[in-house]
Design an enzyme around this catalytic site. Structure first.
Site, mmCIF file in Angstrom:
data_model
loop_
_atom_site.group_PDB
_atom_site.id
_atom_site.type_symbol
_atom_site.label_atom_id
_atom_site.label_comp_id
_atom_site.label_asym_id
_atom_site.label_seq_id
_atom_site.Cartn_x
_atom_site.Cartn_y
_atom_site.Cartn_z
ATOM 1 N N ASP A 51 -2.777 40.100 31.508
ATOM 2 C CA ASP A 51 -3.512 40.717 30.405
ATOM 3 C C ASP A 51 -4.934 40.180 30.318
ATOM 4 O OD1 ASP A 51 -1.121 41.954 29.841
ATOM 5 O OD2 ASP A 51 -0.590 40.623 28.183
ATOM 6 N N TYR A 109 5.196 31.658 34.456
ATOM 7 C CA TYR A 109 3.980 31.430 33.674
ATOM 8 C C TYR A 109 4.077 30.089 32.983
ATOM 9 C CZ TYR A 109 2.340 36.321 33.899
ATOM 10 O OH TYR A 109 1.872 37.538 34.317
#
Length: 243
Positions: A51, A109
């Site tokens: 993102d 992540y």
């Protein structure tokens, strides 16, 4: 010829990985550099989207080209024309049918929270508020609700293009160092804003804004409004892709 790139980037000034109209993305910058060097049209395939504002320590991409490249020389040239906030850490030749997205088995992540005010952490972490409970044992306990294969509709951005929202989360844990608290999550795939929303929901659980008994209902409701507030993008890093 098929070439695999290991990419690191600071996502602060970009709209995310994927090429978009009227915005600057990581994918567009690398593609432009590749085309400038090779003088041919390049289709750069990423392992997945990140993102806006999200960083990467281990993004993987691949591209195909008719003629062989001198990898050492080409990598040096590519890094020399890319912006300072994008780096090709490694480049290698792979099998012709290798696909960085479809061949990926696991993605992970990390999210960084800083315990101190530091000019070196400011761009890459979220500062812990004094009134927030960051007890790591409790955070790890509350993370167990997100393990396994589940429908994560309630934990992704509304109106996301992805129809299938079932993801298999293999590992979720928190770790504390002297100056940081680090959140780690690994899954087969992630949805838009999923990691930041899961992180915020675990924090909401830890601070009694959401009760453990509500978690099952949140999953079943498939309603983003019921889960916790997404944490800011600046502390999130795509860590590693496993094939």
């Amino acid at each position: 010829m098929n070439y695999k790139l290991l990419i690191q980037y600071d996502g602060t000034n970009y709209s995310g990985w994927q090429i978009q109209d009227n915005s600057v993305s990581i994918q567009s910058k690398i593609t432009e550099a590749l085309e400038l060097l090779t003088k041919v049209k390049i289709n750069l395939i990423g392992s997945g989207r990140t993102d806006s504002g999200v960083h990467a320590l281990g993004q993987i991409a691949n591209f195909r080209i008719e003629h062989p490249l001198d990898i050492y020389k080409f990598k040096f040239q590519l890094n020399s024309i890319l912006p300072k906030d994008i780096s090709i850490k490694d480049m290698s030749e792979v099998d012709e049918d290798f696909h960085s997205r479809f061949d990926a088995k696991k993605r992970s992540y990390i999210y960084l929270f800083s315990k101190i005010k530091s000019p070196f952490y400011y761009k890459y972490s979220t500062m812990i508020r004094v009134n927030m409970n960051f007890d790591v044992d409790s955070l790890n306990q509350n993370s167990k609700y997100f393990l396994g294969s589940k429908d994560f509709t309630s934990f992704c951005r509304k109106n996301t293009e992805t129809q299938n929202k079932i993801c298999n989360v293999y590992n979720v844990h928190w770790k504390e160092t002297k100056e940081l608290i680090i959140f780690f999550i690994e899954a087969d795939r992630f949805l838009h804003s999923m990691v930041r929303t899961i992180t915020g929901t675990i924090l909401a659980l830890n601070n009694n804004f959401i009760s453990p008994s509500e978690i099952k209902n949140i999953f079943e409701a498939k309603d983003r409004d019921l889960s916790g507030e997404a944490v800011p993008s600046k502390g999130l890093f795509l860590y590693k892709i496993k094939y």
